[in-house]
Design an enzyme around this catalytic site. Structure first.
Site, PDB file in Angstrom:
ATOM      1  N   GLU A  71       0.868  -1.184   0.000  1.00 58.01           N
ATOM      2  CA  GLU A  71       0.000   0.000   0.000  1.00 58.01           C
ATOM      3  C   GLU A  71       0.903   1.232   0.000  1.00 58.01           C
ATOM      4  OE1 GLU A  71      -3.394   0.896  -0.017  1.00 58.01           O
ATOM      5  OE2 GLU A  71      -2.413   2.856  -0.030  1.00 58.01           O
ATOM      6  N   GLU A 118     -25.597   7.249   1.069  1.00 58.14           N
ATOM      7  CA  GLU A 118     -26.896   7.124   0.417  1.00 58.14           C
ATOM      8  C   GLU A 118     -27.954   6.498   1.348  1.00 58.14           C
ATOM      9  OE1 GLU A 118     -26.301   6.179  -3.612  1.00 58.14           O
ATOM     10  OE2 GLU A 118     -28.298   5.378  -3.893  1.00 58.14           O
ATOM     11  N   ARG A 160     -27.885   7.899  -8.941  1.00 55.26           N
ATOM     12  CA  ARG A 160     -27.032   9.021  -8.544  1.00 55.26           C
ATOM     13  C   ARG A 160     -26.898  10.030  -9.680  1.00 55.26           C
ATOM     14  NH1 ARG A 160     -22.258   5.846  -5.174  1.00 55.26           N
ATOM     15  NH2 ARG A 160     -23.563   5.507  -3.365  1.00 55.26           N
ATOM     16  N   ARG A 178     -22.717   3.980 -11.331  1.00 56.94           N
ATOM     17  CA  ARG A 178     -22.653   2.893 -10.350  1.00 56.94           C
ATOM     18  C   ARG A 178     -23.779   3.041  -9.334  1.00 56.94           C
ATOM     19  NH1 ARG A 178     -20.934   2.257  -5.448  1.00 56.94           N
ATOM     20  NH2 ARG A 178     -19.475   3.995  -5.266  1.00 56.94           N
TER      21      ARG A 178
END
Ligand code: SIN
Length: 465
Positions: free
Chosen positions: A48, A273, A297, A439
């Site tokens: 990472e 959401e 969205r 999405r």
């Protein structure tokens, strides 16, 4: 009270000369792939580049979509993955890659069961835009999904002694020229020292490019002025690593704008959401609703952007506040305006009190009669009757990059001719095509688990051959 869990990343001195598979990125997809890989007897390593593990997954709030799960049945929700497929397809403007979507929609139930085996229980349900029934799985406490998942995946990975390095950036994927397959990686540590590691396969799980001003200027200059919900590391590094080996990109101009983002302070906060899924409405400066708040969205963001102020207010009562744990956090950091009466709330957000009262009366009637004749909203119907009353000022912001690496349903990265690059796999937001041009909320976390697992499974298959 349980002790706060802290994952100690590996020190660079612990880096070994070789591993079976290098996983690039420690968000939901990368950590899932690592856990699945170790379960399959592989020796994975995770790199990472940021100090903090978890990527954008840490910021996901509402939940993980899945259909035909035992959790749904316990809540009396009878679902069909074909409906999940179809609603995601329609929500994505029918531009979703059908093979990716087919694999995705038909494997979310297994993903929920697998998480449960890991002790990661998502026993509650909510709903997101463009879904006809509750599919958004979340912890029983209604806690935000992202941090919950990352913490619990890290606990499992720590127990299994999987090597995870932070502040370690992969700068090159190496191919064996004779055999034409992945054979290693080069990485740069926190002291800018370069290391080379032998690996038989690589899984790119490095996320999207929602925080890259450069890529936004390149692919969507019209959106370059928007703020972003993404963490600062979401700069599309995996795309560059893959294209250096000839990988194909797709749909790079398809960028999702999330409708409800609090951005009045330097730090931008995504308002999940689930707040609308549990019943909040949106009002304009005239104190009126202006859209079906649980449309896609894309539709909701466009409706807000079309308002003169280019912003709106989420409005809800105590009924909703109790159903979304994240709201207590938003309130704690000062993002939520609160009042004991509707007229006081109207005063605080500078809208006409009578108009706001009328809007709420009409909304409550629509909920009671199950008929929103104004905007045809059929889900997330909950009255706003119980004080305190709340408002959050929101506006749209860049949230998710639907385009990315072209990979098939086996997570194999494809080159410009559509041929898999041997040993190179990709999962999560770095991959393009699953979501079409929009999405669905809750499908990103699901994607990380479904395709994170699939990537590890396919690497295991590749290494058996
Ligand atoms: C949200 O909860 O609205 C964000 C998570 C997602 O994008 O699915």
């Amino acid at each position: 009270m349980a002790d706060k869990f802290y994952f100690e990343p590996y020190k660079i001195e612990q880096l070994q000369a070789s591993y079976d598979v290098a996983i690039i990125g420690a968000g939901g997809a990368g950590l899932t792939a690592a856990l699945q890989a170790v379960e399959l007897g592989l020796k994975p390593v995770v790199f990472e580049k940021m100090e903090r593990l978890g990527g954008n997954t840490n910021r996901a709030s509402s939940g993980m979509n899945a259909s035909e799960t035992s959790v749904q049945l316990k809540h009396g929700v009878i679902d069909d993955f074909k409906d999940f497929y179809q609603e995601t397809y329609v929500g994505g403007g029918k531009l979703n890659d059908p093979k990716l979507l087919e694999y995705f929609a038909s494997h979310t139930s297994q993903a929920i069961a697998w998480l449960q085996e890991q002790g990661i229980r998502l026993d509650d349900l909510t709903i997101t835009g463009a879904m006809s029934k509750p599919r958004t799985h979340r912890p029983a406490s209604t806690a935000p999904i992202g941090a919950f998942m990352i913490t619990n995946l890290l606990k499992q990975l720590q127990q299994k002694q999987v090597a995870i390095f932070n502040q370690t950036k992969v700068i090159e994927l190496m191919m064996d020229d004779a055999k034409q397959k992945i054979c290693g990686i080069k990485l740069e540590d926190a002291d800018q020292k370069i290391h080379q590691v032998e690996v038989k396969a690589v899984i790119l799980a490095s996320g999207g490019f929602g925080a890259s001003q450069e890529l936004m200027n390149k692919y969507r200059p019209d959106l370059a002025h928007y703020k972003t919900t993404n963490h600062e590391g979401a700069t599309g590094d995996g795309l560059a690593l893959a294209t250096a080996l000839g990988a194909q990109l797709r749909d790079m101009d398809l960028i999702q704008i999330h409708p409800t983002v609090q951005q009045d302070n330097p730090h931008v906060y995504l308002i999940g959401e689930a707040v609308r899924g549990e019943g909040a409405i949106l009002i304009n400066q005239d104190a009126k609703r202006f859209v079906n708040e649980l449309a896609t969205r894309k539709i909701v963001s466009n409706a807000i952007s079309a308002l003169e102020q280019k912003s709106a207010y989420l409005i809800f009562g105590e009924e909703v506040f109790k159903r979304v744990q994240a709201l207590a956090f938003y309130a704690h950091i000062g993002l939520v305006i609160q009042a004991q009466s509707i007229s006081q709330l109207a005063k605080q957000i500078n809208v006409d009190a009578t108009k706001l009262e009328n809007t709420l009366t009409t909304w409550n009637q629509a909920v009671d009669s199950n008929n929103d004749s104004q905007f045809g909203r059929t889900t997330g119907l909950r009255v706003i009757k119980q004080a305190p009353y709340y408002a959050i000022h929101i506006a749209p912001a860049i949230h998710y990059t639907m385009g990315g690496i072209h990979a098939d349903q086996y997570t194999r990265v494809l080159d410009e001719n559509g041929t898999p690059i041997a040993g190179l796999y990709a999962a999560g937001e770095v991959v393009g095509g699953l979501h079409g041009n929009n999405r669905i909320g809750g499908n990103s976390i699901a994607e990380t688990v479904v395709f994170g697992r699939q990537a590890a499974i396919q690497v295991a298959r590749y290494l058996q051959n």
